[in-house]
Design a protein around this motif. Structure first.
Motif, PDB file in Angstrom:
ATOM      1  N   PRO A   9       0.838  -1.202   0.000  1.00 31.89           N
ATOM      2  CA  PRO A   9       0.000   0.000   0.000  1.00 31.89           C
ATOM      3  C   PRO A   9       0.877   1.257   0.000  1.00 31.89           C
ATOM      4  N   ALA A  10       0.579   2.158  -0.924  1.00 31.26           N
ATOM      5  CA  ALA A  10       1.344   3.413  -1.016  1.00 31.26           C
ATOM      6  C   ALA A  10       0.411   4.538  -1.442  1.00 31.26           C
ATOM      7  N   ALA A  11      -0.768   4.559  -0.843  1.00 35.35           N
ATOM      8  CA  ALA A  11      -1.777   5.530  -1.264  1.00 35.35           C
ATOM      9  C   ALA A  11      -2.175   6.492  -0.145  1.00 35.35           C
ATOM     10  N   GLY A  12      -1.411   6.466   0.942  1.00 30.99           N
ATOM     11  CA  GLY A  12      -1.750   7.351   2.068  1.00 30.99           C
ATOM     12  C   GLY A  12      -1.461   8.809   1.727  1.00 30.99           C
ATOM     13  N   LEU A  13      -1.965   9.695   2.545  1.00 31.29           N
ATOM     14  CA  LEU A  13      -1.799  11.131   2.265  1.00 31.29           C
ATOM     15  C   LEU A  13      -0.438  11.654   2.691  1.00 31.29           C
ATOM     16  N   GLY A  14       0.231  10.953   3.599  1.00 31.49           N
ATOM     17  CA  GLY A  14       1.560  11.379   4.031  1.00 31.49           C
ATOM     18  C   GLY A  14       1.575  12.754   4.668  1.00 31.49           C
ATOM     19  N   THR A  15       0.577  13.045   5.494  1.00 32.63           N
ATOM     20  CA  THR A  15       0.457  14.410   6.033  1.00 32.63           C
ATOM     21  C   THR A  15       1.598  14.777   6.979  1.00 32.63           C
ATOM     22  N   LYS A  26       5.005   9.767  -0.210  1.00 33.93           N
ATOM     23  CA  LYS A  26       6.124   9.650   0.739  1.00 33.93           C
ATOM     24  C   LYS A  26       6.994   8.436   0.427  1.00 33.93           C
ATOM     25  N   GLN A 103      -6.324   3.080  -5.361  1.00 35.90           N
ATOM     26  CA  GLN A 103      -7.293   3.281  -4.273  1.00 35.90           C
ATOM     27  C   GLN A 103      -7.873   4.681  -4.499  1.00 35.90           C
ATOM     28  N   ARG A 107      -9.121   5.737   2.176  1.00 34.47           N
ATOM     29  CA  ARG A 107     -10.092   5.445   3.241  1.00 34.47           C
ATOM     30  C   ARG A 107      -9.527   4.519   4.306  1.00 34.47           C
ATOM     31  N   ALA A 112      -7.202   0.029   1.605  1.00 30.85           N
ATOM     32  CA  ALA A 112      -6.123  -0.109   0.604  1.00 30.85           C
ATOM     33  C   ALA A 112      -5.871  -1.594   0.317  1.00 30.85           C
ATOM     34  N   GLY A 130       4.695   0.579   2.326  1.00 29.09           N
ATOM     35  CA  GLY A 130       5.689   1.185   1.453  1.00 29.09           C
ATOM     36  C   GLY A 130       6.555   2.242   2.107  1.00 29.09           C
ATOM     37  N   ASP A 131       6.223   2.633   3.343  1.00 29.67           N
ATOM     38  CA  ASP A 131       7.042   3.650   4.023  1.00 29.67           C
ATOM     39  C   ASP A 131       7.769   3.053   5.225  1.00 29.67           C
TER      40      ASP A 131
HETATM   41  P1  UTP Z   1       0.038   5.764   7.394  1.00 27.71           P
HETATM   42  O1  UTP Z   1      -0.995   5.921   8.422  1.00 27.71           O
HETATM   43  O2  UTP Z   1       1.470   5.820   7.777  1.00 27.71           O
HETATM   44  O3  UTP Z   1      -0.158   6.745   6.135  1.00 27.71           O
HETATM   45  O4  UTP Z   1      -0.297   4.458   6.581  1.00 27.71           O
HETATM   46  P2  UTP Z   1      -0.628   8.180   5.938  1.00 27.71           P
HETATM   47  O5  UTP Z   1      -2.045   8.320   6.327  1.00 27.71           O
HETATM   48  O6  UTP Z   1      -0.247   8.492   4.535  1.00 27.71           O
HETATM   49  O7  UTP Z   1       0.360   9.000   6.914  1.00 27.71           O
HETATM   50  P3  UTP Z   1       0.229  10.392   7.638  1.00 27.71           P
HETATM   51  O8  UTP Z   1      -0.103  10.005   9.043  1.00 27.71           O
HETATM   52  O9  UTP Z   1      -0.838  11.190   6.933  1.00 27.71           O
HETATM   53  O10 UTP Z   1       1.575  11.003   7.508  1.00 27.71           O
HETATM   54  C1  UTP Z   1       0.557   3.348   6.475  1.00 27.71           C
HETATM   55  C2  UTP Z   1       0.664   2.844   5.051  1.00 27.71           C
HETATM   56  O11 UTP Z   1      -0.617   2.613   4.480  1.00 27.71           O
HETATM   57  C3  UTP Z   1      -0.767   3.338   3.282  1.00 27.71           C
HETATM   58  C4  UTP Z   1       0.256   4.461   3.358  1.00 27.71           C
HETATM   59  O12 UTP Z   1       0.643   4.872   2.053  1.00 27.71           O
HETATM   60  C5  UTP Z   1       1.378   3.796   4.131  1.00 27.71           C
HETATM   61  O13 UTP Z   1       2.218   3.016   3.289  1.00 27.71           O
HETATM   62  N1  UTP Z   1      -2.183   3.817   3.193  1.00 27.71           N
HETATM   63  C6  UTP Z   1      -2.772   4.425   4.242  1.00 27.71           C
HETATM   64  C7  UTP Z   1      -2.884   3.613   2.009  1.00 27.71           C
HETATM   65  O14 UTP Z   1      -2.350   3.049   1.030  1.00 27.71           O
HETATM   66  N2  UTP Z   1      -4.163   4.039   1.932  1.00 27.71           N
HETATM   67  C8  UTP Z   1      -4.794   4.672   2.968  1.00 27.71           C
HETATM   68  O15 UTP Z   1      -5.965   5.033   2.826  1.00 27.71           O
HETATM   69  C9  UTP Z   1      -4.060   4.865   4.162  1.00 27.71           C
END
Ligand code: UTP
Length: 300
Positions: A9-15, A26, A103, A107, A112, A130-131
């Motif tokens: 999974p690499a679809a998070g927002l990385g805030t 990220k 994704q 959500r 994911a 992925g992080d």
């Molecule tokens: P994190 O909770 O670290 O991701 O999710 P995030 O929400 O991007 O981080 P912050 O807190 O906003 O900085 C862990 C992993 O799950 C993936 C992220 O890309 C990361 O590899 N993920 C998370 C998804 O692919 N989809 C989502 O909806 C949430």
């Protein structure tokens, strides 16, 4: 080994890493000179997983491009006779069969993973965040795959963290498994996502490596949004934990005692860069000499 698919999974927002992650995932941030995601794919391949599915989000392009050939760059390096850099460029293209699925909205991690249902089908599979970097010198995924093949069900990786950090993670309650010699392989008896410190059942945090039974997909489809309004993988695992083994239930934990970096966290990211650069034969000697001088003069 029968498990051969990895889902990343690499679809998070990385805030936590804004503004760097405003237009770059990220997972594409460089750790020395390779994006984090490449280390993760290399780890999957080293554990024998040759089919890799990346779950991507809004800035999918850079991720996809990284695993594609770049004919004009390769031709330029070839013309210059720069075989060393040419090999580096081709490395990520030749690593594995990399597939992508989108994704639509971030959500949650559970959501994911659910996007992988069609690609994975009815077989156990690995999930690598992925992080999350696991040092290649410290074994984790291979023993987890072996444990899943032996015990069935699902397997999660756990790390002991200082008590005050547990509320940033999923947290596990555990008990020993009868008849096993290995105290670091445990039965999971409870799971809770990001508990307040005084409600945490242990100091064992869930980290980003999983080997999952395909029963997880149906469970995820029926998992309501949990903490933060997101569909949590931890909640689905808590359901699997209580299901009978014949239906794919049961969750085993593997306590990891090696080096791990959360590159989505700025401080951990900096530690990863320093430690990995210091250990690199090409950069390490010069970098450490500079670092020692810097540290000697730095105020703490
Ligand atoms: P994190 O909770 O670290 O991701 O999710 P995030 O929400 O991007 O981080 P912050 O807190 O906003 O900085 C862990 C992993 O799950 C993936 C992220 O890309 C990361 O590899 N993920 C998370 C998804 O692919 N989809 C989502 O909806 C949430």
């Amino acid at each position: 080994m029968t498990i051969h698919k990895a889902v990343i999974p690499a679809a998070g927002l990385g805030t936590r890493f804004l503004p760097a992650t405003k237009s770059t995932p990220k997972e594409m941030l460089p750790v020395v000179d390779k994006p984090a995601i490449q280390y993760v794919v290399e780890e999957a391949v080293a554990a024998g997983l040759d089919d890799v599915l990346l779950i991507t989000g809004r800035s999918k392009r850079t991720l996809a491009d990284h695993f594609d050939a770049v004919p004009e760059l390769e031709a330029a390096l070839e013309a210059k006779g720069d075989t060393e850099r040419l090999a580096k460029v081709r490395e990520s293209t030749e690593l594995a069969n990399v597939h992508f699925v989108r994704q639509g909205q971030p959500r949650g991690l559970g959501h994911a993973v659910l996007q992988a249902k069609h690609h994975v089908g009815d077989e156990p599979f690995a999930v690598l965040l992925g992080d999350d970097l696991i040092d290649e010198r410290d074994a984790l995924l291979t023993p987890m795959l072996e444990i899943q093949e032996r015990l069935g069900g699902s397997v999660i990786a756990l790390l002991e963290v200082p008590a005050e950090q547990i509320s940033s993670y999923g947290c596990a309650a555990i008990e020993p498994i009868d008849g096993t010699q290995d105290a670091d392989t445990v039965r999971i008896t409870g799971l809770v996502e990001k508990p307040p410190v005084d409600e945490a059942p242990s100091n064992l945090a869930i980290i980003g490596r999983y080997v999952l039974h395909p029963a997880v997909f149906e469970v995820l489809e029926n998992t309501a949004p949990g903490r933060g309004g997101e569909i949590q993988l931890t909640d689905a695992l808590a359901t699997l934990m209580d299901m009978p083994a014949e239906q794919g239930g049961g969750v085993t934990g593997v306590v990891f005692r090696g080096r791990r970096y959360d590159t989505g966290d700025r401080l951990d990211y900096l530690k990863a860069v320093v430690r990995i650069a210091a250990d690199r034969p090409d950069l390490g000697p010069d970098f450490k000499e500079w670092l020692a001088g810097y540290v000697a003069g730095a105020e703490v």
